[in-house]
Design a protein around this motif. Structure first.
Motif, PDB file in Angstrom:
ATOM      1  N   GLN A 137       0.828  -1.208   0.000  1.00 57.11           N
ATOM      2  CA  GLN A 137       0.000   0.000   0.000  1.00 57.11           C
ATOM      3  C   GLN A 137       0.862   1.257   0.000  1.00 57.11           C
ATOM      4  O   GLN A 137       0.538   2.239  -0.679  1.00 57.11           O
ATOM      5  CB  GLN A 137      -0.932   0.002   1.206  1.00 57.11           C
ATOM      6  CG  GLN A 137      -2.045  -1.011   1.102  1.00 57.11           C
ATOM      7  CD  GLN A 137      -2.939  -1.018   2.331  1.00 57.11           C
ATOM      8  OE1 GLN A 137      -2.933  -0.072   3.122  1.00 57.11           O
ATOM      9  NE2 GLN A 137      -3.697  -2.083   2.504  1.00 57.11           N
ATOM     10  N   ILE A 138       1.959   1.233   0.726  1.00 58.62           N
ATOM     11  CA  ILE A 138       2.875   2.369   0.736  1.00 58.62           C
ATOM     12  C   ILE A 138       3.451   2.597  -0.658  1.00 58.62           C
ATOM     13  O   ILE A 138       3.548   3.742  -1.128  1.00 58.62           O
ATOM     14  CB  ILE A 138       3.999   2.159   1.779  1.00 58.62           C
ATOM     15  CG1 ILE A 138       3.430   2.269   3.191  1.00 58.62           C
ATOM     16  CG2 ILE A 138       5.141   3.157   1.570  1.00 58.62           C
ATOM     17  CD1 ILE A 138       4.389   1.837   4.278  1.00 58.62           C
ATOM     18  N   GLU A 139       3.817   1.513  -1.351  1.00 57.43           N
ATOM     19  CA  GLU A 139       4.341   1.641  -2.722  1.00 57.43           C
ATOM     20  C   GLU A 139       3.316   2.276  -3.647  1.00 57.43           C
ATOM     21  O   GLU A 139       3.651   3.137  -4.468  1.00 57.43           O
ATOM     22  CB  GLU A 139       4.738   0.268  -3.268  1.00 57.43           C
ATOM     23  CG  GLU A 139       6.116  -0.179  -2.904  1.00 57.43           C
ATOM     24  CD  GLU A 139       6.496  -1.472  -3.608  1.00 57.43           C
ATOM     25  OE1 GLU A 139       6.243  -1.587  -4.831  1.00 57.43           O
ATOM     26  OE2 GLU A 139       7.021  -2.354  -2.938  1.00 57.43           O
ATOM     27  N   VAL A 140       2.062   1.848  -3.529  1.00 59.58           N
ATOM     28  CA  VAL A 140       0.993   2.400  -4.368  1.00 59.58           C
ATOM     29  C   VAL A 140       0.818   3.886  -4.087  1.00 59.58           C
ATOM     30  O   VAL A 140       0.702   4.700  -5.014  1.00 59.58           O
ATOM     31  CB  VAL A 140      -0.330   1.626  -4.138  1.00 59.58           C
ATOM     32  CG1 VAL A 140      -1.507   2.350  -4.768  1.00 59.58           C
ATOM     33  CG2 VAL A 140      -0.223   0.208  -4.685  1.00 59.58           C
ATOM     34  N   LEU A 141       0.802   4.255  -2.826  1.00 59.54           N
ATOM     35  CA  LEU A 141       0.641   5.665  -2.464  1.00 59.54           C
ATOM     36  C   LEU A 141       1.815   6.511  -2.950  1.00 59.54           C
ATOM     37  O   LEU A 141       1.614   7.625  -3.449  1.00 59.54           O
ATOM     38  CB  LEU A 141       0.482   5.802  -0.949  1.00 59.54           C
ATOM     39  CG  LEU A 141      -0.824   5.239  -0.382  1.00 59.54           C
ATOM     40  CD1 LEU A 141      -0.783   5.237   1.143  1.00 59.54           C
ATOM     41  CD2 LEU A 141      -2.025   6.012  -0.892  1.00 59.54           C
ATOM     42  N   ARG A 142       3.012   5.991  -2.834  1.00 61.98           N
ATOM     43  CA  ARG A 142       4.187   6.725  -3.350  1.00 61.98           C
ATOM     44  C   ARG A 142       4.097   6.907  -4.853  1.00 61.98           C
ATOM     45  O   ARG A 142       4.421   7.984  -5.374  1.00 61.98           O
ATOM     46  CB  ARG A 142       5.477   5.983  -2.990  1.00 61.98           C
ATOM     47  CG  ARG A 142       5.909   6.207  -1.586  1.00 61.98           C
ATOM     48  CD  ARG A 142       7.278   5.618  -1.329  1.00 61.98           C
ATOM     49  NE  ARG A 142       7.657   5.836   0.039  1.00 61.98           N
ATOM     50  CZ  ARG A 142       8.382   4.998   0.761  1.00 61.98           C
ATOM     51  NH1 ARG A 142       8.812   3.895   0.233  1.00 61.98           N
ATOM     52  NH2 ARG A 142       8.657   5.277   2.008  1.00 61.98           N
ATOM     53  N   ALA A 143       3.674   5.863  -5.548  1.00 59.46           N
ATOM     54  CA  ALA A 143       3.541   5.963  -7.004  1.00 59.46           C
ATOM     55  C   ALA A 143       2.495   6.998  -7.383  1.00 59.46           C
ATOM     56  O   ALA A 143       2.670   7.753  -8.339  1.00 59.46           O
ATOM     57  CB  ALA A 143       3.179   4.602  -7.592  1.00 59.46           C
ATOM     58  N   LEU A 184       1.653   9.651  -5.574  1.00 62.27           N
ATOM     59  CA  LEU A 184       2.200  10.970  -5.283  1.00 62.27           C
ATOM     60  C   LEU A 184       3.185  11.415  -6.350  1.00 62.27           C
ATOM     61  O   LEU A 184       3.205  12.582  -6.743  1.00 62.27           O
ATOM     62  CB  LEU A 184       2.900  10.972  -3.919  1.00 62.27           C
ATOM     63  CG  LEU A 184       1.989  11.013  -2.705  1.00 62.27           C
ATOM     64  CD1 LEU A 184       2.808  10.853  -1.442  1.00 62.27           C
ATOM     65  CD2 LEU A 184       1.204  12.317  -2.675  1.00 62.27           C
ATOM     66  N   LEU A 185       4.013  10.507  -6.816  1.00 55.69           N
ATOM     67  CA  LEU A 185       5.005  10.859  -7.841  1.00 55.69           C
ATOM     68  C   LEU A 185       4.373  11.032  -9.197  1.00 55.69           C
ATOM     69  O   LEU A 185       4.907  11.741 -10.050  1.00 55.69           O
ATOM     70  CB  LEU A 185       6.104   9.793  -7.888  1.00 55.69           C
ATOM     71  CG  LEU A 185       6.954   9.678  -6.624  1.00 55.69           C
ATOM     72  CD1 LEU A 185       7.935   8.518  -6.758  1.00 55.69           C
ATOM     73  CD2 LEU A 185       7.694  10.968  -6.349  1.00 55.69           C
ATOM     74  N   GLY A 186       3.235  10.394  -9.415  1.00 53.87           N
ATOM     75  CA  GLY A 186       2.544  10.483 -10.707  1.00 53.87           C
ATOM     76  C   GLY A 186       1.774  11.772 -10.894  1.00 53.87           C
ATOM     77  O   GLY A 186       1.422  12.138 -11.997  1.00 53.87           O
ATOM     78  N   ARG A 187       1.525  12.494  -9.813  1.00 54.38           N
ATOM     79  CA  ARG A 187       0.710  13.722  -9.921  1.00 54.38           C
ATOM     80  C   ARG A 187       1.513  14.895 -10.359  1.00 54.38           C
ATOM     81  O   ARG A 187       2.590  15.148 -10.256  1.00 54.38           O
ATOM     82  CB  ARG A 187       0.064  14.030  -8.580  1.00 54.38           C
ATOM     83  CG  ARG A 187      -1.026  13.044  -8.292  1.00 54.38           C
ATOM     84  CD  ARG A 187      -1.752  13.414  -7.041  1.00 54.38           C
ATOM     85  NE  ARG A 187      -2.787  12.413  -6.843  1.00 54.38           N
ATOM     86  CZ  ARG A 187      -3.555  12.376  -5.791  1.00 54.38           C
ATOM     87  NH1 ARG A 187      -3.424  13.276  -4.865  1.00 54.38           N
ATOM     88  NH2 ARG A 187      -4.456  11.459  -5.667  1.00 54.38           N
TER      89      ARG A 187
END
Length: 103
Positions: free
Chosen positions: A92-98, A100-103
């Motif tokens: 879940q942390i990986e998904v959230l980081r992705a 954040l970086l995708g925005r």
């Protein structure tokens, strides 16, 4: 006096398409068959052919998760259910980081 320190980094580069047998995954992760069986039961690692008559095979992501599970079991003495929870939270942390970086 200057003290020199040498750090060793061990890594294994594996393509996601590579498949492992249960025994090969045991060797690559350093886990026992019993540990892998309990991790499979808890959903930590998912075989590629669950429920079929073929022997289960595992991919590169299973290797990555298996090595992380082994470290959690060995270093922190976490049981299989705790490992499953920890890996789900790390995913879940990986998904959230992705996101954040995708925005």
């Amino acid at each position: 006096m200057n003290e020199s320190r040498t750090a060793w980094l061990e890594c294994l580069i594996v393509e996601e398409q590579v498949e492992f047998t249960l025994i090969e995954l045991c060797r690559a992760t350093g886990a026992s068959e019993a540990q892998l069986a309990s991790w499979i039961d808890q959903g930590v690692i998912e075989p590629k052919y669950p429920g079929s008559t073929d022997a289960p095979r595992f991919d590169g992501s299973s290797l990555r998760r298996g090595r992380t599970a082994r470290r959690l079991a060995h270093d922190l003495e976490i049981n299989a259910a705790g490992i499953a929870l920890a890996l789900d939270l790390l995913d879940q942390i990986e998904v959230l980081r992705a996101q954040l970086l995708g925005r």
